[in-house]
Design a protein around this motif. Structure first.
Motif, PDB file in Angstrom:
ATOM      1  N   VAL A 229       4.300  -5.933 -11.536  1.00  0.00           N
ATOM      2  CA  VAL A 229       3.078  -6.251 -10.786  1.00  0.00           C
ATOM      3  C   VAL A 229       1.975  -5.265 -11.171  1.00  0.00           C
ATOM      4  O   VAL A 229       2.258  -4.133 -11.585  1.00  0.00           O
ATOM      5  N   PRO A 230       0.704  -5.670 -11.037  1.00  0.00           N
ATOM      6  CA  PRO A 230      -0.395  -4.760 -11.357  1.00  0.00           C
ATOM      7  C   PRO A 230      -0.550  -3.663 -10.308  1.00  0.00           C
ATOM      8  O   PRO A 230      -0.140  -3.826  -9.152  1.00  0.00           O
ATOM      9  N   VAL A 231      -1.154  -2.559 -10.742  1.00  0.00           N
ATOM     10  CA  VAL A 231      -1.337  -1.390  -9.882  1.00  0.00           C
ATOM     11  C   VAL A 231      -2.799  -0.985  -9.852  1.00  0.00           C
ATOM     12  O   VAL A 231      -3.462  -0.932 -10.893  1.00  0.00           O
ATOM     13  N   SER A 232      -3.295  -0.703  -8.655  1.00  0.00           N
ATOM     14  CA  SER A 232      -4.617  -0.102  -8.475  1.00  0.00           C
ATOM     15  C   SER A 232      -4.424   1.310  -7.932  1.00  0.00           C
ATOM     16  O   SER A 232      -3.553   1.542  -7.084  1.00  0.00           O
ATOM     17  N   ILE A 233      -5.220   2.254  -8.417  1.00  0.00           N
ATOM     18  CA  ILE A 233      -5.152   3.637  -7.930  1.00  0.00           C
ATOM     19  C   ILE A 233      -6.546   4.063  -7.492  1.00  0.00           C
ATOM     20  O   ILE A 233      -7.520   3.876  -8.229  1.00  0.00           O
ATOM     21  N   LYS A 234      -6.641   4.646  -6.295  1.00  0.00           N
ATOM     22  CA  LYS A 234      -7.938   5.118  -5.799  1.00  0.00           C
ATOM     23  C   LYS A 234      -8.034   6.636  -5.886  1.00  0.00           C
ATOM     24  O   LYS A 234      -7.103   7.360  -5.519  1.00  0.00           O
ATOM     25  N   ALA A 235      -9.181   7.123  -6.389  1.00  0.00           N
ATOM     26  CA  ALA A 235      -9.464   8.554  -6.472  1.00  0.00           C
ATOM     27  C   ALA A 235     -10.392   8.948  -5.332  1.00  0.00           C
ATOM     28  O   ALA A 235     -11.409   8.295  -5.103  1.00  0.00           O
ATOM     29  N   ARG A 236     -10.054  10.030  -4.637  1.00  0.00           N
ATOM     30  CA  ARG A 236     -10.804  10.413  -3.449  1.00  0.00           C
ATOM     31  C   ARG A 236     -11.441  11.799  -3.523  1.00  0.00           C
ATOM     32  O   ARG A 236     -12.422  12.058  -2.839  1.00  0.00           O
TER      33      ARG A 236
ATOM     34  N   VAL B 215      -7.093   9.948   8.056  1.00  0.00           N
ATOM     35  CA  VAL B 215      -7.526   8.871   8.962  1.00  0.00           C
ATOM     36  C   VAL B 215      -8.380   7.834   8.240  1.00  0.00           C
ATOM     37  O   VAL B 215      -8.402   6.659   8.613  1.00  0.00           O
ATOM     38  N   PHE B 216      -9.086   8.248   7.189  1.00  0.00           N
ATOM     39  CA  PHE B 216      -9.926   7.304   6.451  1.00  0.00           C
ATOM     40  C   PHE B 216      -9.069   6.323   5.647  1.00  0.00           C
ATOM     41  O   PHE B 216      -9.424   5.161   5.488  1.00  0.00           O
ATOM     42  N   VAL B 217      -7.904   6.799   5.139  1.00  0.00           N
ATOM     43  CA  VAL B 217      -6.968   5.891   4.471  1.00  0.00           C
ATOM     44  C   VAL B 217      -6.391   4.916   5.497  1.00  0.00           C
ATOM     45  O   VAL B 217      -6.254   3.717   5.240  1.00  0.00           O
ATOM     46  N   GLU B 218      -6.056   5.437   6.662  1.00  0.00           N
ATOM     47  CA  GLU B 218      -5.545   4.588   7.736  1.00  0.00           C
ATOM     48  C   GLU B 218      -6.551   3.489   8.089  1.00  0.00           C
ATOM     49  O   GLU B 218      -6.198   2.309   8.191  1.00  0.00           O
ATOM     50  N   ARG B 219      -7.815   3.879   8.262  1.00  0.00           N
ATOM     51  CA  ARG B 219      -8.815   2.892   8.679  1.00  0.00           C
ATOM     52  C   ARG B 219      -9.022   1.836   7.603  1.00  0.00           C
ATOM     53  O   ARG B 219      -9.157   0.634   7.903  1.00  0.00           O
ATOM     54  N   GLN B 220      -9.037   2.244   6.339  1.00  0.00           N
ATOM     55  CA  GLN B 220      -9.176   1.281   5.248  1.00  0.00           C
ATOM     56  C   GLN B 220      -7.993   0.314   5.230  1.00  0.00           C
ATOM     57  O   GLN B 220      -8.160  -0.894   5.054  1.00  0.00           O
ATOM     58  N   THR B 221      -6.781   0.858   5.414  1.00  0.00           N
ATOM     59  CA  THR B 221      -5.575   0.032   5.366  1.00  0.00           C
ATOM     60  C   THR B 221      -5.526  -0.939   6.541  1.00  0.00           C
ATOM     61  O   THR B 221      -5.144  -2.107   6.383  1.00  0.00           O
ATOM     62  N   LEU B 222      -5.921  -0.481   7.718  1.00  0.00           N
ATOM     63  CA  LEU B 222      -5.971  -1.370   8.880  1.00  0.00           C
ATOM     64  C   LEU B 222      -6.950  -2.513   8.645  1.00  0.00           C
ATOM     65  O   LEU B 222      -6.681  -3.661   9.017  1.00  0.00           O
TER      66      LEU B 222
ATOM     67  N   ASP C 126      -1.198  -0.999  -4.220  1.00  0.00           N
ATOM     68  CA  ASP C 126      -2.467  -0.317  -3.944  1.00  0.00           C
ATOM     69  C   ASP C 126      -2.150   1.143  -3.625  1.00  0.00           C
ATOM     70  O   ASP C 126      -1.733   1.470  -2.518  1.00  0.00           O
ATOM     71  N   ALA C 127      -2.290   2.035  -4.624  1.00  0.00           N
ATOM     72  CA  ALA C 127      -2.020   3.468  -4.442  1.00  0.00           C
ATOM     73  C   ALA C 127      -3.287   4.147  -3.940  1.00  0.00           C
ATOM     74  O   ALA C 127      -4.341   4.062  -4.574  1.00  0.00           O
ATOM     75  N   GLU C 128      -3.183   4.871  -2.826  1.00  0.00           N
ATOM     76  CA  GLU C 128      -4.372   5.366  -2.128  1.00  0.00           C
ATOM     77  C   GLU C 128      -4.725   6.814  -2.425  1.00  0.00           C
ATOM     78  O   GLU C 128      -5.643   7.354  -1.821  1.00  0.00           O
ATOM     79  N   PHE C 129      -4.013   7.447  -3.349  1.00  0.00           N
ATOM     80  CA  PHE C 129      -4.337   8.820  -3.748  1.00  0.00           C
ATOM     81  C   PHE C 129      -3.812   8.958  -5.169  1.00  0.00           C
ATOM     82  O   PHE C 129      -2.746   8.422  -5.493  1.00  0.00           O
ATOM     83  N   PHE C 130      -4.520   9.678  -6.016  1.00  0.00           N
ATOM     84  CA  PHE C 130      -4.169   9.641  -7.433  1.00  0.00           C
ATOM     85  C   PHE C 130      -2.912  10.427  -7.777  1.00  0.00           C
ATOM     86  O   PHE C 130      -2.267  10.161  -8.788  1.00  0.00           O
ATOM     87  N   PHE C 131      -2.553  11.410  -6.921  1.00  0.00           N
ATOM     88  CA  PHE C 131      -1.342  12.187  -7.228  1.00  0.00           C
ATOM     89  C   PHE C 131      -0.672  12.638  -5.944  1.00  0.00           C
ATOM     90  O   PHE C 131      -1.344  13.185  -5.067  1.00  0.00           O
TER      91      PHE C 131
ATOM     92  N   THR D  49       0.848  -1.192   0.000  1.00  0.00           N
ATOM     93  CA  THR D  49       0.000   0.000   0.000  1.00  0.00           C
ATOM     94  C   THR D  49       0.885   1.244   0.000  1.00  0.00           C
ATOM     95  O   THR D  49       1.775   1.387   0.844  1.00  0.00           O
ATOM     96  N   LEU D  50       0.641   2.120  -0.961  1.00  0.00           N
ATOM     97  CA  LEU D  50       1.387   3.375  -1.107  1.00  0.00           C
ATOM     98  C   LEU D  50       0.446   4.532  -0.802  1.00  0.00           C
ATOM     99  O   LEU D  50      -0.582   4.686  -1.468  1.00  0.00           O
ATOM    100  N   ALA D  51       0.785   5.334   0.209  1.00  0.00           N
ATOM    101  CA  ALA D  51      -0.141   6.385   0.638  1.00  0.00           C
ATOM    102  C   ALA D  51       0.617   7.594   1.163  1.00  0.00           C
ATOM    103  O   ALA D  51       1.151   7.567   2.278  1.00  0.00           O
TER     104      ALA D  51
END
Length: 412
Positions: free
Chosen positions: A163-170, A49-56, A143-148, A34-36
């Motif tokens: 490896v494959p990459v997922s990117i989340k937009a918030r 904190v919402f990224v933290e909670r998702q990652t936990l 798992d990238a947790e912010f688009f930029f 996880t990259l955040a």
């Protein structure tokens, strides 16, 4: 990886059946990196904190082995002598953060460049760190947790390690960084990703409008702790805050985009109500001056940064939660408010209408002080029961969020 019913319904039978199809992980762990850049630390406990909670939640999933890389951007010397940056520079580079094995490499952020160099600097900082990590943790997916800048950097790393990459937009990562000098990097990252996540249907549409492939975007709702964010006895909760009469709360960073000035101005039209604003940021001085100029110092208070653990008591004490954002994805503050049984008055930003579907949830109004004043007065005059309001938040569980994220990443 299309999922029947969509990722926003992870507790459905279709999702449970879908999880059973991942035979490649028979008895093996899904190894997630996880990259955040948006993640809390000892100096900024409320930062992401919402990224933290998702990652936990994902790290606790039985079939997942996860490592977290939470880079910290720092300006060049001598700006690092500023107390704010000096505290960040002093953070440990490797620590266990709430049970998460966490790396915090530093990367250079040069002021005045509009973010153009952020990605290159981040990749330079990450490569030696992740080269070493990969020797003992051969991750399956990033798992990238912010688009930029996380997204473009993750694409470069995905290519390096195969490896494959997922990117989340918030939210701001699309609405701000997706335009101007960094827009091309955002779009290129979206096209290079094996999969993308969006916090709302509205965010998915905004991403598609930038030129990102809509067929590769899944809606992944946020979660809320329904045990902590729950209705309380409102008069008792108000009394603990030293408030009598109607109470309005606003939760969000003190930045122009959140529109706190609009809500403050609206209070002139709600003369018997108190407004408490939880958050800190660069707009504090301007908002203090506005409160004084409007003669509202006896009814409007800036509380500063409130620990996330203390937010449930504040929100549950309120009759209304108000936020005049110019842009959002799907704000966690909205969902937390509804979970507390407190209706929201918000702008038509991001996924607002996906959340506010009836009068018990609140009102979606124009981004003007008169519109907010009228809506707040209307909710105060005809208050829904907390139980009615809370129903709108019940689908937003962290368990659902975790199951959907696992299905998405394993599918990549």
């Amino acid at each position: 990886m299309p999922v029947a019913g969509g990722l926003c319904q992870p507790e459905s039978a279709s999702i449970r059946e879908h999880l059973l199809t991942f035979s490649r992980y028979d008895g093996a762990m899904l190894r997630v990196l996880t990259l955040a850049t948006l993640f809390p630390d000892a100096t900024r406990p409320n930062f992401g904190v919402f990224v933290e909670r998702q990652t936990l939640g994902l790290a606790a999933y039985a079939e997942v082995d996860l490592r977290l890389v939470a880079p910290i951007g720092l300006p060049p010397w001598p700006l690092t002598r500023h107390p704010r940056y000096r505290a960040l520079a002093g953070l440990p580079r490797h620590e266990m953060w709430k049970g998460l094995d966490t790396l915090r490499p530093r990367f250079l952020t040069v002021p005045g460049t509009g973010g153009r160099r952020h990605v290159a600097a981040l990749v330079r900082a990450l490569v030696p760190v992740i080269d070493a990590l990969r020797e003992e943790f051969p991750f399956d997916v990033i798992d990238a947790e912010f688009f930029f800048p996380d997204g473009p950097a993750a694409i470069a790393l995905g290519q390096r390690y195969g490896v494959p990459v997922s990117i989340k937009a918030r939210g701001a990562d699309i609405h701000h960084w997706g335009h101007g000098p960094t827009g091309r990097q955002v779009v290129a990252a979206g096209h290079g990703a094996a999969g993308m996540l969006a916090v709302s249907e509205a965010m998915k549409r905004d991403m598609a409008a930038l030129g990102l492939p809509a067929e590769n975007i899944r809606v992944h709702r946020t979660g809320v702790d329904l045990d902590r964010f729950a209705p309380l006895d409102r008069p008792t909760a108000k009394s603990a805050l030293g408030v009598t009469g109607p109470l309005v709360v606003a939760v969000g960073a003190l930045i122009e985009r959140k529109g706190h000035a609009i809500v403050i101005e609206a209070m002139r039209g709600v003369p018997d109500a108190t407004l408490l604003i939880a958050g800190d940021g660069p707009e504090r001085g301007r908002l203090d001056a506005l409160i004084a100029r409007l003669g509202l110092t006896d009814r409007v208070r800036l509380l500063g940064a409130v620990p996330h653990a203390d937010l449930p008591r504040l929100i549950a004490a309120a009759d209304v939660s108000a936020l005049a954002s110019s842009s959002e994805g799907l704000a966690n503050a909205w969902v937390e408010s509804l979970a507390c049984g407190t209706p929201v008055v918000i702008t038509d930003a991001g996924g607002a209408r996906e959340l506010v579907r009836d009068a018990a949830a609140g009102r979606v109004v124009a981004r003007t002080a008169p519109a907010f004043a009228a809506a707040i007065k209307e909710v105060l005059a005809h208050p829904p029961s907390p139980e009615e309001t809370r129903r709108s938040a019940l689908p937003f569980t962290w368990e659902a969020n975790t199951a959907a994220l696992y299905a998405h990443l394993a599918g990549l």
